[in-house]
Each structure stands twice: as C-alpha cells, then as structure tokens.
Design a protein around this motif. Structure first.
Motif, PDB file in Angstrom:
ATOM      1  N   ILE A 297      -2.591   6.126  17.730  1.00 15.63           N
ATOM      2  CA  ILE A 297      -3.864   5.665  17.199  1.00 15.63           C
ATOM      3  C   ILE A 297      -4.753   4.962  18.492  1.00 15.63           C
ATOM      4  CG2 ILE A 297      -4.387   3.486  15.884  1.00 15.63           C
ATOM      5  CD1 ILE A 297      -2.020   4.369  14.042  1.00 15.63           C
ATOM      6  N   VAL A 298      -3.947   4.328  19.183  1.00 16.31           N
ATOM      7  CA  VAL A 298      -4.751   3.575  20.431  1.00 16.31           C
ATOM      8  C   VAL A 298      -5.195   4.684  21.367  1.00 16.31           C
ATOM      9  CG1 VAL A 298      -4.052   2.613  22.706  1.00 16.31           C
ATOM     10  CG2 VAL A 298      -2.920   1.694  20.649  1.00 16.31           C
ATOM     11  N   GLY A 299      -4.662   5.864  21.509  1.00 16.49           N
ATOM     12  CA  GLY A 299      -5.410   6.928  22.351  1.00 16.49           C
ATOM     13  C   GLY A 299      -6.578   7.476  21.500  1.00 16.49           C
ATOM     14  N   LEU A 300      -6.516   7.577  19.981  1.00 12.83           N
ATOM     15  CA  LEU A 300      -7.737   7.998  19.580  1.00 12.83           C
ATOM     16  C   LEU A 300      -8.941   7.116  19.532  1.00 12.83           C
ATOM     17  CD1 LEU A 300      -5.998   9.530  16.623  1.00 12.83           C
ATOM     18  CD2 LEU A 300      -7.390  10.694  18.082  1.00 12.83           C
ATOM     19  N   LEU A 301      -8.712   5.683  19.545  1.00 16.13           N
ATOM     20  CA  LEU A 301      -9.461   4.581  19.929  1.00 16.13           C
ATOM     21  C   LEU A 301     -10.331   4.673  21.181  1.00 16.13           C
ATOM     22  CD1 LEU A 301      -7.768   1.594  17.854  1.00 16.13           C
ATOM     23  CD2 LEU A 301      -9.784   2.924  16.923  1.00 16.13           C
ATOM     24  N   LEU A 302      -9.509   4.916  21.958  1.00 16.84           N
ATOM     25  CA  LEU A 302     -10.037   4.899  23.435  1.00 16.84           C
ATOM     26  C   LEU A 302     -10.772   6.461  23.779  1.00 16.84           C
ATOM     27  CD1 LEU A 302      -6.900   3.850  25.515  1.00 16.84           C
ATOM     28  CD2 LEU A 302      -8.996   2.734  25.445  1.00 16.84           C
ATOM     29  N   LEU A 303     -10.280   7.321  22.911  1.00 20.26           N
ATOM     30  CA  LEU A 303     -10.962   8.616  23.080  1.00 20.26           C
ATOM     31  C   LEU A 303     -12.315   8.332  22.320  1.00 20.26           C
ATOM     32  CD1 LEU A 303      -8.815  11.800  21.934  1.00 20.26           C
ATOM     33  CD2 LEU A 303      -9.888  11.691  24.129  1.00 20.26           C
ATOM     34  N   LEU A 304     -12.502   7.862  21.471  1.00 22.35           N
ATOM     35  CA  LEU A 304     -13.848   7.537  20.620  1.00 22.35           C
ATOM     36  C   LEU A 304     -14.776   6.746  21.636  1.00 22.35           C
ATOM     37  CD1 LEU A 304     -12.832   6.707  17.065  1.00 22.35           C
ATOM     38  CD2 LEU A 304     -14.440   8.600  17.716  1.00 22.35           C
ATOM     39  N   ALA A 305     -14.191   5.573  22.472  1.00 28.90           N
ATOM     40  CA  ALA A 305     -14.850   4.705  23.049  1.00 28.90           C
ATOM     41  C   ALA A 305     -15.385   5.685  24.524  1.00 28.90           C
ATOM     42  CB  ALA A 305     -13.950   3.572  23.590  1.00 28.90           C
ATOM     43  N   GLY A 306     -14.359   6.468  24.890  1.00 31.15           N
ATOM     44  CA  GLY A 306     -14.716   7.213  26.144  1.00 31.15           C
ATOM     45  C   GLY A 306     -15.851   8.443  25.638  1.00 31.15           C
ATOM     46  N   LEU A 307     -15.747   8.902  24.499  1.00 29.61           N
ATOM     47  CA  LEU A 307     -16.910   9.690  24.267  1.00 29.61           C
ATOM     48  C   LEU A 307     -18.245   9.308  23.808  1.00 29.61           C
ATOM     49  CD1 LEU A 307     -14.920  11.805  21.472  1.00 29.61           C
ATOM     50  CD2 LEU A 307     -15.948  12.659  23.722  1.00 29.61           C
ATOM     51  N   GLY A 308     -18.170   7.760  23.420  1.00 33.13           N
ATOM     52  CA  GLY A 308     -19.123   7.230  23.272  1.00 33.13           C
ATOM     53  C   GLY A 308     -20.237   6.883  24.421  1.00 33.13           C
ATOM     54  N   ALA A 393     -20.183  14.854  20.682  1.00 30.31           N
ATOM     55  CA  ALA A 393     -20.554  14.527  19.052  1.00 30.31           C
ATOM     56  C   ALA A 393     -19.446  15.052  18.314  1.00 30.31           C
ATOM     57  CB  ALA A 393     -21.900  14.641  18.816  1.00 30.31           C
ATOM     58  N   ALA A 394     -19.125  16.443  18.253  1.00 26.65           N
ATOM     59  CA  ALA A 394     -18.382  16.957  17.503  1.00 26.65           C
ATOM     60  C   ALA A 394     -16.790  16.857  17.744  1.00 26.65           C
ATOM     61  CB  ALA A 394     -18.567  18.735  17.858  1.00 26.65           C
ATOM     62  N   VAL A 395     -16.558  16.508  19.024  1.00 23.92           N
ATOM     63  CA  VAL A 395     -15.066  16.005  19.292  1.00 23.92           C
ATOM     64  C   VAL A 395     -14.854  14.539  18.832  1.00 23.92           C
ATOM     65  CG1 VAL A 395     -13.321  15.479  21.108  1.00 23.92           C
ATOM     66  CG2 VAL A 395     -14.881  17.498  21.118  1.00 23.92           C
ATOM     67  N   ALA A 396     -16.113  13.810  18.610  1.00 25.00           N
ATOM     68  CA  ALA A 396     -15.837  12.417  18.103  1.00 25.00           C
ATOM     69  C   ALA A 396     -15.445  12.609  16.857  1.00 25.00           C
ATOM     70  CB  ALA A 396     -17.306  11.687  18.546  1.00 25.00           C
ATOM     71  N   ALA A 397     -16.185  13.495  16.027  1.00 26.06           N
ATOM     72  CA  ALA A 397     -16.008  13.507  14.584  1.00 26.06           C
ATOM     73  C   ALA A 397     -14.508  14.033  14.275  1.00 26.06           C
ATOM     74  CB  ALA A 397     -16.822  14.578  13.992  1.00 26.06           C
ATOM     75  N   VAL A 398     -14.076  14.959  15.135  1.00 22.05           N
ATOM     76  CA  VAL A 398     -12.486  15.219  14.900  1.00 22.05           C
ATOM     77  C   VAL A 398     -11.496  13.955  15.290  1.00 22.05           C
ATOM     78  CG1 VAL A 398     -10.765  16.563  15.765  1.00 22.05           C
ATOM     79  CG2 VAL A 398     -12.985  17.717  15.561  1.00 22.05           C
ATOM     80  N   CYS A 399     -12.029  13.199  16.164  1.00 22.13           N
ATOM     81  CA  CYS A 399     -11.161  12.200  16.414  1.00 22.13           C
ATOM     82  C   CYS A 399     -11.135  11.033  15.179  1.00 22.13           C
ATOM     83  CB  CYS A 399     -11.590  11.311  17.673  1.00 22.13           C
ATOM     84  SG  CYS A 399     -11.480  12.089  19.156  1.00 22.13           S
ATOM     85  N   VAL A 400     -12.346  10.966  14.730  1.00 18.59           N
ATOM     86  CA  VAL A 400     -12.349  10.178  13.410  1.00 18.59           C
ATOM     87  C   VAL A 400     -11.616  10.356  12.383  1.00 18.59           C
ATOM     88  CG1 VAL A 400     -13.945   9.078  11.580  1.00 18.59           C
ATOM     89  CG2 VAL A 400     -14.830   9.197  14.160  1.00 18.59           C
ATOM     90  N   VAL A 401     -11.493  11.772  12.166  1.00 20.67           N
ATOM     91  CA  VAL A 401     -10.827  12.271  11.024  1.00 20.67           C
ATOM     92  C   VAL A 401      -9.213  12.081  11.292  1.00 20.67           C
ATOM     93  CG1 VAL A 401      -9.811  14.509   9.779  1.00 20.67           C
ATOM     94  CG2 VAL A 401     -12.496  14.209  10.248  1.00 20.67           C
ATOM     95  N   ALA A 402      -8.970  12.377  12.670  1.00 17.25           N
ATOM     96  CA  ALA A 402      -7.517  12.368  13.224  1.00 17.25           C
ATOM     97  C   ALA A 402      -6.970  10.663  12.895  1.00 17.25           C
ATOM     98  CB  ALA A 402      -7.417  12.887  14.521  1.00 17.25           C
ATOM     99  N   LEU A 403      -7.862   9.753  13.517  1.00 17.42           N
ATOM    100  CA  LEU A 403      -7.616   8.512  13.502  1.00 17.42           C
ATOM    101  C   LEU A 403      -7.060   7.849  12.145  1.00 17.42           C
ATOM    102  CD1 LEU A 403      -7.376   5.664  14.804  1.00 17.42           C
ATOM    103  CD2 LEU A 403      -9.748   5.434  14.598  1.00 17.42           C
ATOM    104  N   LEU A 404      -8.027   8.302  11.022  1.00 15.26           N
ATOM    105  CA  LEU A 404      -7.861   7.944   9.667  1.00 15.26           C
ATOM    106  C   LEU A 404      -6.710   8.694   9.136  1.00 15.26           C
ATOM    107  CD1 LEU A 404     -11.407   8.185   8.089  1.00 15.26           C
ATOM    108  CD2 LEU A 404     -10.225   6.206   9.039  1.00 15.26           C
TER     109      LEU A 404
END
Length: 424
Positions: A297-308, A393-404
């Motif tokens: 979960i921490v990793g996915l949050l960091l991935l989203l921050a990094g992609l942004g 942007a596409a990878v960020a969408a996958v990250c959101v689904v994976a996080l939830l």
C-alpha cells in the motif's frame, strides 16, 4: 512453545515453508542464488544504457528499440511457460546451470553485435536464459533463506532485480562513456562474472523438495491454486503497475532523460535507470520488516506520487523535477514490488513453489513488454513527451485500482483474524 515457520501468517495469507533437504549447503547456497539473480538482472539492464548509442550507430527508431526490448521480455515468458516449474522436479541446480550457460552465450552475441539482427538474437537468448532460471531462483531463495530470517528470501527476490538493474544501468553507462570498446566491454566482463557464478552453483546443495525427477522438455502448466486465485488477482495488479513502469524506464527512460537534461553523455541515461532502481532498493531495505500488504500500500501511494511528479516535470520541461520524480517513483516501485511479492510468495505450496513464482513473473514480464512496445510505436507517431504523458496517466489508473483492491484485501484479512481470535 517453539515457533513454527510453516504456520507464519501475514495479513490472512498462510506462509508455507518446506523442510530443507540435507544436501542444502546452508547460507552459502542462498547467497550464490542471490548473486545469480543480481547478475542476470544486471545483464538485462546493460543494453538500456547502450540503446541511444545503438540508435545513433545503426539508425534505429524508438519503436524498433522497444521491439528489441520486447523480444527479451517475450522470450523470458517463453522460458517461464515452458520451463517455469521444471526445477520443482529436476532440481534448482540443473536449471540454474542451464540458465547461466545461455546467459554467457547471450553476452558473447551482444559483444560481437554488428547490427539489429545481432541485437535481436542476443536479446532472445538472454530472455530465454532469464525465463529458464527465474522460477528456480525465486523458489531456491525462499527455500534457502536462513532459518533465523525466513523473510529474507522474499526480500532478496524483490530487491535483487532492482539492485541488478541499478548496477547495470550506472555501470554500463560509465563504461560506454569513458572506457574503450563501449559496445563490448560490459558484456565481456559479465561473461567472467557468469562463469564464476557457475562454479558457485556447482558447489551448492539442492533445495527442491521433489528434486531428482525426469528431465522432460515439455510445457509446464503455470497454475494458481483455486483457493488463492482471488488474492493472487488482487496482488498481481500491483505487479502489473510496477513492471509497466520498469519496462518504460528500461526501454525509453534513458532517451527521455537525455532529452530533458539536454545532454549527450551516455552516463546520464544509465544513471536515470540506476536512480530508479537505487531508490527502489533503498525503499525495500527500509521496509523489509513491515507487513507485506502494508508495504504494498505504501509503495502504491509512492508510485502515484511519483507518476504525478513525472507528469509535472514533463509539463514544465524540468530536468531537476524529473530526477526527483524518478527517485519517488523508484521508491514506490521497490516498496510495491516487495510487498506484493512477499504476500504472493506466502500463497505458495512448497512442492509447487517454482510454479507459483513463475506465474508471478509471467504477469511481470507481460506488463514490462506490452506497454513498452505500445509506447515505442506511439512515440514514432506522437513524439516521446506526449506518449510519456499518456503512459504515466494509464499506469496511474492501474495503481488506483490496485490500491483500492489491496486496502480491501487487508481489511478483509484483519476482519478474519479478529473473528478467529474472538472464536478462540
């Protein structure tokens, strides 16, 4: 009462651990396999530092570079699908030996490469070597982990690729820029390293519980047990997000960095890969003792921050922000992969550990190759920057689904444990 590692449970996922065969040579075998993993991943990232040079010398497009990269990923998949569980029957040592021999052949092909056809052949042999060895390496690290640190096997499984990729990127970049024979020296050095690894594999003991079975060259089914498929599906979303980012950086990352930094120094491209992988390794070391799902979960949050941050750096044309974004993205990559791999490895039955490990990497290499090739093709049409924006942007969408999905899985595991505690 003595603790039993076979009963260890993380977030509702049972950790299986097979009895260690008497022939296993203790901790030395574990570190030999860890070194092989690092070297194979190191060798896989060396061409990334040379892609810009190959483009200049042989007039290759970005799309063709991603095809060269994809050939590696596709042949890794073929190796996994045909031989992914072979080490469960014939043993880890024979499979690792064959993988190392093929790795040496691929390095010699790279060193003598004279054009695109040579690159494709070298990448194909290299991919097959990695695919052949991957299931055996992943399973052996889980089996040979020190009894005092049973989680170390999963930690090395996840940190080994990032360490290797980082060392390969920075090392090859430096050699290409400052050493003679830029398209050969890195590969020749790896031939020597793989030869030394072969000696170590010959001397280590066997760890596979079912070793000694017949050698049959036939496709081995990569199956996920029905009772864990739901959890596997959730966790593998994180693997997909992580390795989509990895594939993009390993194929087009150096080119993107050079365009933003406005440099012709090949070390810059290699250093970009090294920064991503180095940050990933650092995160894995820091979070090695944190619960698996929490780490994911921490990793996915960091991935989203990094992609942004990557998207912001591309919009602003800022090289400094791009480097910061790469470091944040790398931290998320490392943490997410560590957490997901640890949780997935806990699903494996000891007798079929190689098979499940191979299944994980099938998804990893599909995620690494297919999006990267698509990005390369789109780069020829829309340009590198616009394609990078769409990709992130596409990878960020996958990250959101994976996080939830992962948060929900963790909550379900907590509820189950609370109910079990109440019942007792």
């Amino acid at each position: 009462m003595a603790s039993d590692t076979s009963n260890h449970q993380t977030h509702g996922v049972r950790q299986h651990r097979a009895p260690r065969p008497a022939s296993t040579s203790g901790g030395s075998g574990f570190w030999v396999v860890g070194a092989v993993l690092v070297l194979l991943m190191l060798s896989s990232s060396v061409p990334s530092a040379l892609y810009v040079l190959y483009q200049e010398r042989w007039d290759l497009s970005s799309g063709m570079i991603t095809v060269v990269f994809a050939v590696y990923a596709v042949t890794v998949l073929i190796g996994l699908l045909v031989f992914g569980s072979l080490s469960d029957t014939v043993g880890r040592r024979p499979v690792l030996t064959a993988g190392l021999v093929l790795a040496i052949v691929s390095m010699l092909l790279f060193a003598g490469a004279q054009g695109l056809a040579w690159l494709l052949a070298a990448r194909a042999v290299q991919g097959f070597a990695v695919g052949l060895a991957t299931g055996a390496m992943g399973a052996a690290l889980l089996e040979l982990a020190p009894r005092s640190r049973p989680a170390l096997g999963a930690q090395v499984n996840s940190a080994g690729p990032t360490i290797g990729i980082g060392l390969g990127g920075i090392g090859a970049g430096a050699l290409v820029q400052y050493a003679p024979a830029p398209t050969a020296l890195s590969y020749l050095l790896l031939v020597g390293a793989f030869a030394l690894s072969l000696v170590g594999v010959f001397r280590m003991g066997e760890s596979a519980p079912g070793a000694g079975g017949p050698l049959r060259v036939a496709p081995h089914r990569i199956r996920v047990p029905a009772e864990v498929r739901g959890r596997f599906a959730v966790l593998v979303l994180t693997i997909v997000a992580v390795w989509s980012v990895g594939g993009f950086y390993l194929s087009l990352g150096p080119h993107l960095a050079l365009s933003l930094i406005k440099s012709a120094n090949y070390l810059v491209g290699g250093a970009t890969v090294a920064l991503l992988a180095g940050a990933a390794t650092g995160a894995q070391l820091l979070l090695g003792r944190v619960a698996a799902l929490r780490t994911a979960i921490v990793g996915l949050l960091l991935l989203l921050a990094g992609l942004g941050l990557v998207l912001l750096s591309l919009a602003a044309g800022s090289a400094a922000l791009f480097l910061v974004a790469t470091a944040v993205l790398g931290s998320g990559w490392g943490a997410a992969f560590l957490g997901a791999f640890r949780a997935l490895s806990a699903l494996a039955d000891p007798a079929r550990r190689g098979e499940l490990t191979a299944a994980v990497y099938v998804f990893a290499y599909l995620a690494m190759s297919v999006p990267a090739v698509l990005a390369g093709v789109l780069t020829n049409v829309h340009g590198l920057h616009r394609t990078s924006v769409g990709f992130m942007a596409a990878v960020a969408a996958v990250c959101v689904v994976a996080l939830l999905a992962t948060v929900r899985l963790g909550a379900r595991g907590t509820t189950t444990r609370t109910a079990e505690g109440g019942a007792t």
